[in-house]
Design a protein around this motif. Structure first.
Motif, PDB file in Angstrom:
ATOM      1  N   PRO A 206       0.804  -1.229   0.000  1.00 47.71           N
ATOM      2  CA  PRO A 206       0.000   0.000   0.000  1.00 47.71           C
ATOM      3  C   PRO A 206       0.840   1.284   0.000  1.00 47.71           C
ATOM      4  CG  PRO A 206      -0.023  -1.014   2.183  1.00 47.71           C
ATOM      5  CD  PRO A 206       0.713  -1.964   1.283  1.00 47.71           C
ATOM      6  N   ASP A 207       0.311   2.275  -0.695  1.00 50.51           N
ATOM      7  CA  ASP A 207       0.937   3.600  -0.735  1.00 50.51           C
ATOM      8  C   ASP A 207       0.678   4.284   0.615  1.00 50.51           C
ATOM      9  OD1 ASP A 207       1.736   6.163  -1.250  1.00 50.51           O
ATOM     10  OD2 ASP A 207       0.369   6.521  -2.922  1.00 50.51           O
ATOM     11  N   MET A 208       1.722   4.855   1.202  1.00 49.91           N
ATOM     12  CA  MET A 208       1.597   5.464   2.540  1.00 49.91           C
ATOM     13  C   MET A 208       1.637   6.996   2.494  1.00 49.91           C
ATOM     14  SD  MET A 208       1.370   3.294   5.148  1.00 49.91           S
ATOM     15  CE  MET A 208       0.297   2.092   4.381  1.00 49.91           C
ATOM     16  N   SER A 209       1.486   7.562   1.288  1.00 46.87           N
ATOM     17  CA  SER A 209       1.548   9.033   1.206  1.00 46.87           C
ATOM     18  C   SER A 209       0.338   9.639   1.931  1.00 46.87           C
ATOM     19  CB  SER A 209       1.530   9.482  -0.255  1.00 46.87           C
ATOM     20  OG  SER A 209       0.286   9.135  -0.840  1.00 46.87           O
ATOM     21  N   ASP A 210       0.507  10.875   2.406  1.00 51.35           N
ATOM     22  CA  ASP A 210      -0.604  11.578   3.085  1.00 51.35           C
ATOM     23  C   ASP A 210      -1.854  11.565   2.229  1.00 51.35           C
ATOM     24  OD1 ASP A 210       1.050  12.188   5.155  1.00 51.35           O
ATOM     25  OD2 ASP A 210       0.659  14.339   5.138  1.00 51.35           O
ATOM     26  N   GLU A 211      -1.657  11.893   0.956  1.00 51.93           N
ATOM     27  CA  GLU A 211      -2.788  12.006   0.022  1.00 51.93           C
ATOM     28  C   GLU A 211      -3.604  10.703  -0.026  1.00 51.93           C
ATOM     29  OE1 GLU A 211      -3.209  13.411  -4.625  1.00 51.93           O
ATOM     30  OE2 GLU A 211      -1.212  13.143  -3.751  1.00 51.93           O
TER      31      GLU A 211
ATOM     32  N   LEU B 131      -3.480   8.089   2.105  1.00 44.85           N
ATOM     33  CA  LEU B 131      -4.040   7.698   3.414  1.00 44.85           C
ATOM     34  C   LEU B 131      -5.285   8.519   3.741  1.00 44.85           C
ATOM     35  CD1 LEU B 131      -0.911   7.046   5.682  1.00 44.85           C
ATOM     36  CD2 LEU B 131      -2.408   5.372   4.587  1.00 44.85           C
ATOM     37  N   ILE B 132      -5.298   9.784   3.344  1.00 46.93           N
ATOM     38  CA  ILE B 132      -6.491  10.604   3.601  1.00 46.93           C
ATOM     39  C   ILE B 132      -7.643  10.131   2.718  1.00 46.93           C
ATOM     40  CG2 ILE B 132      -7.434  12.933   3.214  1.00 46.93           C
ATOM     41  CD1 ILE B 132      -4.853  13.974   4.573  1.00 46.93           C
ATOM     42  N   GLU B 133      -7.319   9.801   1.476  1.00 45.73           N
ATOM     43  CA  GLU B 133      -8.337   9.297   0.541  1.00 45.73           C
ATOM     44  C   GLU B 133      -8.947   7.984   1.049  1.00 45.73           C
ATOM     45  OE1 GLU B 133      -7.416   8.139  -3.759  1.00 45.73           O
ATOM     46  OE2 GLU B 133      -6.866  10.263  -3.594  1.00 45.73           O
ATOM     47  N   ARG B 134      -8.112   7.165   1.724  1.00 46.22           N
ATOM     48  CA  ARG B 134      -8.553   5.827   2.143  1.00 46.22           C
ATOM     49  C   ARG B 134      -8.881   5.721   3.637  1.00 46.22           C
ATOM     50  NH1 ARG B 134      -5.084   0.975  -0.097  1.00 46.22           N
ATOM     51  NH2 ARG B 134      -6.995  -0.072   0.571  1.00 46.22           N
ATOM     52  N   LEU B 135      -9.175   6.863   4.272  1.00 47.60           N
ATOM     53  CA  LEU B 135      -9.482   6.849   5.711  1.00 47.60           C
ATOM     54  C   LEU B 135     -10.588   5.848   6.063  1.00 47.60           C
ATOM     55  CD1 LEU B 135      -9.329  10.653   6.619  1.00 47.60           C
ATOM     56  CD2 LEU B 135      -7.931   8.851   7.630  1.00 47.60           C
ATOM     57  N   ASP B 136     -11.579   5.750   5.182  1.00 52.39           N
ATOM     58  CA  ASP B 136     -12.698   4.817   5.440  1.00 52.39           C
ATOM     59  C   ASP B 136     -12.221   3.368   5.494  1.00 52.39           C
ATOM     60  OD1 ASP B 136     -14.054   7.139   5.160  1.00 52.39           O
ATOM     61  OD2 ASP B 136     -15.617   6.359   3.854  1.00 52.39           O
ATOM     62  N   ASP B 137     -11.137   3.070   4.770  1.00 55.67           N
ATOM     63  CA  ASP B 137     -10.647   1.678   4.733  1.00 55.67           C
ATOM     64  C   ASP B 137      -9.805   1.334   5.949  1.00 55.67           C
ATOM     65  OD1 ASP B 137     -11.758   1.571   2.219  1.00 55.67           O
ATOM     66  OD2 ASP B 137      -9.874   1.983   1.172  1.00 55.67           O
ATOM     67  N   TRP B 138      -8.915   2.262   6.343  1.00 53.37           N
ATOM     68  CA  TRP B 138      -7.939   1.864   7.373  1.00 53.37           C
ATOM     69  C   TRP B 138      -8.172   2.441   8.765  1.00 53.37           C
ATOM     70  CZ3 TRP B 138      -4.515   5.173   9.937  1.00 53.37           C
ATOM     71  CH2 TRP B 138      -4.380   6.447   9.399  1.00 53.37           C
ATOM     72  N   LEU B 139      -8.847   3.615   8.845  1.00 55.48           N
ATOM     73  CA  LEU B 139      -9.018   4.191  10.184  1.00 55.48           C
ATOM     74  C   LEU B 139     -10.427   3.968  10.737  1.00 55.48           C
ATOM     75  CD1 LEU B 139      -7.606   5.702  12.448  1.00 55.48           C
ATOM     76  CD2 LEU B 139      -8.339   7.844  11.423  1.00 55.48           C
TER      77      LEU B 139
END
Length: 390
Positions: free
Chosen positions: A231-236, A238-246
């Protein structure tokens, strides 16, 4: 007058209409309520004929009898709902429901009123002078204009408290009639508000433990080196995928302080496909065991993983330390006994046979209590200084 009629108070409305068209009747002040009272008792021929005109107007509307006295403001509000004005800041300054600014002289009796309905204005939009108006209560505004009043709930993030706050505002156009703080949301609403705050303010709002930071750097390095599905760990992203991981790991509290320290590493790990989960430690270990027996942390914050280690702890090692099944050499940051960088190398055997002699000459003088062998490959690695008396 047409704008003022139809409220069951045609007589009063007609008197007001006449006042608004005839300057000077009932005095010159801006307060229409006072002018109306004076106008009722004025004896001049001009006033008498104006009252007769008002009666004729009222009869045309078909309601000459007024059903009890009514305030000027209550009549005006139906005619000019967008000209309801609220006091702001300095005495005599008002903001209108339509967004314009208006002012009265600070000495004017109306200047201290919290709300007015403005019948007449002169001058430019932001600094117009109020030449005719009447006071009105908030209660009367709410009962007269209920349909135009909006109640809004706004969720915002308080950075200082690191918590979500909910403010309720009651507005009439550009005017805030009332506002209050409501209890913070709970459950799914709280989780959504936390994600919203992160989208707006960034991931730095979260508390990143050392473990979370290191895991993110390790996964980021694997993604850069091996690409998808790491997985890509860039801020962009991770913010886009907040629903998946957080989101799946949140507990319904409207405060960032309530997020457990283990949530972030667990969330980031959940982005790694199942079949790759156990490869993380093999390909990007957190530590490297050096010959002295120390368990030294590996840094993944640059392009290549770095092992910062005191040079004595590597004595006897003739193979360059590497990770990812021996495919990636670690960048060695060789340190003095005081943990200061001496040299950086990606070829340890070459270093022992090459510039070690110069390093040794320099270090022996500076750190006489430590071992500086001529041939480090034959020396035992150590994390300590020389034993006393040697």
């Amino acid at each position: 007058h047409g704008r003022l009629a139809g409220s069951g108070h045609a007589g009063e409305a007609a008197m007001l209409a006449v006042l608004l068209t005839e300057r000077g009747l009932g005095g010159d002040g801006a307060d229409l309520e006072r002018r109306l009272m004076r106008f009722r008792g004025e004896k001049s021929p001009r006033a008498t004929s104006a009252r007769q005109l008002a009666e004729r107007l009222a009869r045309q509307v078909g309601d000459a009898k007024t059903s009890g006295a009514v305030h000027a403001g209550t009549l005006l509000i139906h005619a000019w709902p967008d000209r309801v004005a609220k006091a702001r800041g300095e005495r005599g300054r008002f903001v209108l429901a339509n967004g314009s600014g208006a002012m009265l002289d600070a000495a004017d009796p109306l200047a201290g009123e919290p709300f007015l309905v403005v019948a007449d204005l002169q001058g430019k939009a932001q600094n117009a002078r109020i030449t005719a108006a009447a006071a009105i209560s908030e209660e009367d505004i709410r009962s007269a204009l209920g349909g135009k009043i909006e109640t809004r709930r706004q969720t915002s993030f308080d950075r200082e408290r690191r918590a979500v706050r909910v403010r309720e505002t009651v507005r009439l156009g550009a005017i805030t009639l009332a506002e209050r703080m409501l209890p913070a949301p709970v459950g799914a609403d709280a989780d959504r508000a936390i994600l919203e705050a992160l989208r707006e303010h960034g991931l730095s709002l979260l508390t990143w433990s050392k473990e979370a930071q290191t895991l993110r750097q390790r996964l980021s390095w694997l993604h850069k080196g091996l690409g998808a599905p790491w997985p890509d760990m860039s801020d962009e992203t991770l913010i886009e995928r907040l629903d998946d991981w957080l989101l799946p790991f949140l507990s319904g509290a409207a405060s960032l302080a309530a997020i457990d320290a283990g949530v972030i590493p667990a969330g980031l790990s959940s982005l790694v496909p199942h079949d790759l989960q156990r490869k993380v430690d093999a390909l990007a270990p957190t530590h490297f065991d050096v010959p002295s027996g120390s368990h030294v942390p590996i840094r993944y914050d640059g392009e290549w993983p770095v092992l910062a280690v005191r040079v004595q702890e590597l004595f006897g090692l003739d193979r360059h330390p590497s990770i990812a099944n021996g495919t990636v050499p670690l960048t060695l940051e060789l340190l003095s006994p005081a943990h200061r960088p001496i040299q950086t190398t990606r070829d340890l055997p070459g270093f022992w046979r090459g510039s070690w002699a110069d390093v040794r000459a320099d270090m022996r003088g500076r750190y006489p209590k430590h071992v500086w062998p001529e041939n480090p490959l034959l020396a035992a690695a150590t994390a300590r200084a020389k034993p006393r008396g040697t």
